[in-house]
Write an enzyme that holds these catalytic residues in place. Structure first.
Site, PDB file in Angstrom:
ATOM      1  N   MET A 102     -37.844   4.047  31.884  1.00  0.00           N
ATOM      2  CA  MET A 102     -38.830   3.091  32.376  1.00  0.00           C
ATOM      3  C   MET A 102     -39.532   3.624  33.619  1.00  0.00           C
ATOM      4  SD  MET A 102     -40.159   0.347  31.321  1.00  0.00           S
ATOM      5  CE  MET A 102     -39.233  -0.922  30.459  1.00  0.00           C
ATOM      6  N   PHE A 136     -10.353  -3.526  61.629  1.00  0.00           N
ATOM      7  CA  PHE A 136     -10.411  -2.633  60.467  1.00  0.00           C
ATOM      8  C   PHE A 136     -10.767  -3.430  59.210  1.00  0.00           C
ATOM      9  CE2 PHE A 136      -8.194  -0.513  56.866  1.00  0.00           C
ATOM     10  CZ  PHE A 136      -9.017   0.597  56.808  1.00  0.00           C
ATOM     11  N   GLN A 137     -11.707  -2.929  58.454  1.00  0.00           N
ATOM     12  CA  GLN A 137     -12.207  -3.569  57.232  1.00  0.00           C
ATOM     13  C   GLN A 137     -12.686  -4.990  57.477  1.00  0.00           C
ATOM     14  OE1 GLN A 137      -9.392  -2.847  53.963  1.00  0.00           O
ATOM     15  NE2 GLN A 137     -10.488  -0.954  53.542  1.00  0.00           N
ATOM     16  N   LYS A 186      -6.515 -13.476  56.258  1.00  0.00           N
ATOM     17  CA  LYS A 186      -5.180 -13.129  55.794  1.00  0.00           C
ATOM     18  C   LYS A 186      -4.106 -14.071  56.352  1.00  0.00           C
ATOM     19  CE  LYS A 186      -2.288  -9.068  55.014  1.00  0.00           C
ATOM     20  NZ  LYS A 186      -2.093  -7.643  55.262  1.00  0.00           N
ATOM     21  N   GLU A 245     -15.585  -2.831  42.954  1.00  0.00           N
ATOM     22  CA  GLU A 245     -15.769  -4.286  43.088  1.00  0.00           C
ATOM     23  C   GLU A 245     -17.063  -4.777  42.436  1.00  0.00           C
ATOM     24  OE1 GLU A 245     -14.754  -2.293  45.507  1.00  0.00           O
ATOM     25  OE2 GLU A 245     -12.985  -3.149  46.474  1.00  0.00           O
TER      26      GLU A 245
END
Lengths: 185, 590
Positions: free
Chosen positions: B482, B114-115, B164, B52
């Site tokens: 760096m 969940f999630q 949802k 993502e």
């Protein structure tokens, strides 16, 4: 080892800090208070007092009063950062618009007998506090006044059996005929 | 026109109504209804990323190279939290994005389902604005408003968190007559009195300099055109931040190169010595200013910025102008012409004389080698061999990024995509994917380091899936360069954890993904191999083995001022010990 508070150099100019009262008109939508409180904590500003309630129910508009302390440039930054938030309509620095009317309300509970009880009643009456509840051993007083008055009242009450304090924080308004908007006429 | 449809269908419909052609995303439980709606249409193409964070960076690359908002679709919980780095990156660099996140059904919110995660809570600090949509009636308005907020004012990412059950619910879709937020109205037109004062200050300037930034790019191509006009009219020198490269053509005589920590000698000294500074769309970032109390000590400052909170934040300015760069530049050009303003030609000639003196130091010079490829040389050759094409460059973060900014000459806006404010390693590859999608026939190159590239390497798979012939040009010095450079400067050359141990074989890796791998370690073969890379119409990983010790100069060390910069030949000239250059106080800085 050099002691530094931050990763960045100390400020080179030390400017005096002042107390400012900000009135903020916002959309009363979920999370708006978290946005504002988060802005203060995330950018390292202080909140000394915060008061919020919906003031215009149909338009879902709330007025938030925040008392904060900072240098002039920090206060300007706070104002600009607040105005950047999408649900914020307006920010007015009431301290800059002149001596604003500022009041807060406190409830104090004192418990005691004998002289303490009598002294508590005398002090309450001297401050013009209202008695909201009384038992044989306790009082609940309500005092409305400036932050300084409330502080003084609480300090004195401590000596005569103060057991609990609840304060609203500051509500403020500019003096004079002009309204700051947010309320439809 | 109102139509009845599900929340999921509304999402796709609103995207289409907004003119969105591509969205970057990754499916999951809480966004399945939207993915089903995607399945049933072909107007909006979904690009399946492999992580993502990659989706958000790809959307950023798409947005920055096209000027259109980027759109992201991810699921709840880990989908949303993986997107955070990208959102924070877009927030810092003011990139317009709309990120739709799935959420657990409204009745489960707060139950540690969940999630589930508090997406609006977590993203509040790294988005310009966010919404949790709890009612289907709000959805059409919120979707369109999100695009308005992302693009207007100072652009930024906007999250729409969509439970949802709302995606399944049926409601009425109406495209609002206007996308506008009911109260959010950023100022775009600058205050005319302030602009007049600025023009007057500019006309009387003896040692002026334009200092321009990403705001000019964000304001659109028109702003770049106006900037060029104003700079030519005045004859003033101009320097740019990392974010602003390309707004003014780098090949022009009046351009001094980038300024700041790794900026050119002439740009930084011009900033130090100037008497009038005209900041257009830049924000006095700490990478630009160096030590604040020694920053440009002789100048009066004009600051044009669409974000009032950028003004006087760290550097006090004399003439603030709140407004959109294009609007303000238009007024400036008009006023300058109308009042037949003339620059102080004599003073300006002296000033240019001084600048030419600084320029003659050739601060980007380096000792080339016939045996090993110098990273600077590699980028110079890459530039020379690609400059006549339509080329888009993205980068990762580190030495290679600064060298790219120094040695690549950008002539046009929107050709340069780099993570400026947030400094996100892993940005470049997905950003290149997004840029290539927006410009299918262009040459898109991610200039990378061997460490950064491994942070978002999986997006090679995305490039292959959609036939996006991006080129990943790795300056491989086997160090987090760096980090190593700072360890030399600050920590006695103790290279704690900065060696790139156990590197993969990048050529085989490219082939494993189905792309083309090219390796080069000889300066003499570089040109031929770069041409080979350009001419392959498939994704390429170019493993360019460069000098392992080279450091990035010029450099303003932490805690130092613009006139205290280190040049490439510093050590050779003075014999100073590099570890003694930064004092105790400077070591505390980042």
């Amino acid at each position: 080892m050099l002691q530094m508070k931050t990763h960045y150099p100390d400020a080179t100019r030390v400017e005096p800090s002042h107390r400012h009262t900000l009135a903020i008109i916002v959309d009363n939508e979920p999370g708006v208070l978290a946005r504002i409180a988060g802005l203060f904590s995330g950018r390292g500003y202080n909140i000394e007092s915060l008061t919020v309630t919906e003031t215009e129910h149909e338009a879902h508009i709330s007025r938030i009063t925040i008392v904060t302390t900072g240098t002039d440039s920090i206060i300007q930054q706070i104002k600009s950062q607040l105005e950047r938030l999408v649900p914020v309509h307006r920010v007015v620095d009431l301290t800059l618009t002149g001596e604003a009317v500022e009041r807060e309300l406190c409830l104090v509970k004192v418990v005691g007998k004998g002289d303490h009880r009598v002294e508590a009643m005398r002090l309450a009456s001297a401050f013009g506090a209202r008695t909201l509840d009384a038992t044989l051993t306790s009082f609940v007083y309500e005092l409305t006044g400036t932050t300084d008055e409330v502080e003084r009242f609480i300090k004195l009450m401590t000596a005569v059996g103060l057991v609990e304090v609840s304060r609203t924080g500051v509500a403020a308004m500019a003096r004079g005929a002009e309204g700051m908007g947010g309320l439809s006429p | 026109m109102s139509e009845t449809m599900t929340g999921a269908e509304m999402v796709i419909r609103a995207l289409h109504d907004q003119g969105v052609e591509h969205i970057f995303g990754y499916p999951g439980g809480a966004v399945l209804p939207i993915y089903d709606a995607i399945f049933h249409q072909d107007k909006v193409q979904h690009i399946l990323v492999r992580h993502e964070q990659g989706a958000v960076h790809a959307a950023e690359g798409y947005a920055r190279s096209s000027g259109k908002p980027g759109v992201v679709l991810v699921t709840s919980g880990p989908g949303a939290t993986n997107a955070i780095t990208g959102l924070a990156d877009a927030m810092m660099d003011s990139i317009p994005l709309v990120c739709i996140t799935g959420q657990v059904p409204t009745h489960l919110i707060g139950s540690d389902a969940f999630q589930e995660c508090d997406t609006v809570g977590i993203t509040r600090h790294c988005t310009k604005h966010n919404y949790l949509v709890k009612s289907i009636e709000d959805l059409p308005r919120v979707l369109h408003e999100a695009f308005y907020v992302a693009q207007n004012g100072r652009p930024g990412p906007v999250v729409v968190d969509l439970p949802k059950d709302i995606q399944f619910k049926t409601g009425t879709y109406v495209r609002p007559l206007s996308n506008q937020h009911k109260t959010y109205r950023p100022t775009v037109k600058g205050d005319m009195d302030h602009i007049r004062a600025a023009i007057e200050l500019m006309a009387n300037a003896k040692r002026p300099v334009f200092y321009t930034g990403g705001g000019v790019i964000n304001s659109g191509v028109h702003a770049s055109t106006l900037l060029r006009e104003l700079v030519h009219l005045t004859g003033f020198p101009i320097t740019s931040t990392l974010m602003g490269l390309g707004a003014y053509p780098a090949s022009d005589k009046q351009f001094l190169g980038m300024l700041g920590m790794h900026g050119t000698y002439e740009a930084n000294l011009a900033m130090h010595e100037c008497d009038v500074m005209i900041n257009i769309g830049a924000r006095f970032d700490d990478r630009i200013t160096g030590r604040l109390d020694a920053f440009s000590p002789f100048s009066k400052r004009i600051h044009v910025d669409i974000d009032p909170s950028s003004i006087n934040k760290t550097v006090k300015v004399d003439i603030p102008i709140v407004g959109d760069c294009a609007h303000v530049l238009e007024d400036m050009v008009r006023l300058w012409r109308q009042s037949a303003q003339q620059s102080d030609k004599v003073a300006l000639q002296d000033w240019w004389g001084k600048i030419e003196g600084w320029r003659s130091r050739n601060c980007l010079g380096y000792r080339n080698s016939a045996e090993t490829i110098k990273p600077q040389y590699a980028l110079q050759r890459l530039y020379e061999l690609t400059k006549d094409r339509e080329t888009y460059i993205s980068t990762e973060v580190g030495q290679h990024q600064m060298w790219a900014a120094q040695y690549f000459k950008f002539e046009e806006p929107n050709r340069w995509m780099t993570s400026g404010g947030h400094g996100t390693m892993g940005y470049g590859l997905p950003a290149a994917v997004g840029a290539q999608l927006a410009h299918p026939n262009a040459l898109v190159i991610d200039i990378a380091g061997e460490a950064s590239i491994q942070m978002m390497l999986q997006e090679m798979s995305t490039a292959l899936q959609y036939n996006l012939p991006i080129k990943v040009f790795i300056l491989n010095n086997e160090y987090m360069g760096m980090v190593r450079q700072w360890q030399e400067l600050l920590h006695g050359g103790r290279y704690s954890q900065s060696y790139s141990e156990s590197l993969p074989d990048f050529v085989k890796l490219a082939e494993a993904y189905g792309g083309v791998g090219i390796r080069c370690d000889k300066p003499g073969e570089l040109d031929a191999k770069i041409l080979e890379m350009i001419n392959v119409n498939r994704p390429v990983i170019f493993d360019c083995l460069v000098d392992k010790q080279e450091n990035c100069f010029p450099m303003i060390p932490s805690g130092k001022a613009h006139n205290e910069m280190l040049l490439n030949d510093y050590l050779g000239e003075t014999g100073a010990d590099i570890s003694s250059v930064i004092d105790e106080k400077g070591k505390m800085l980042v």
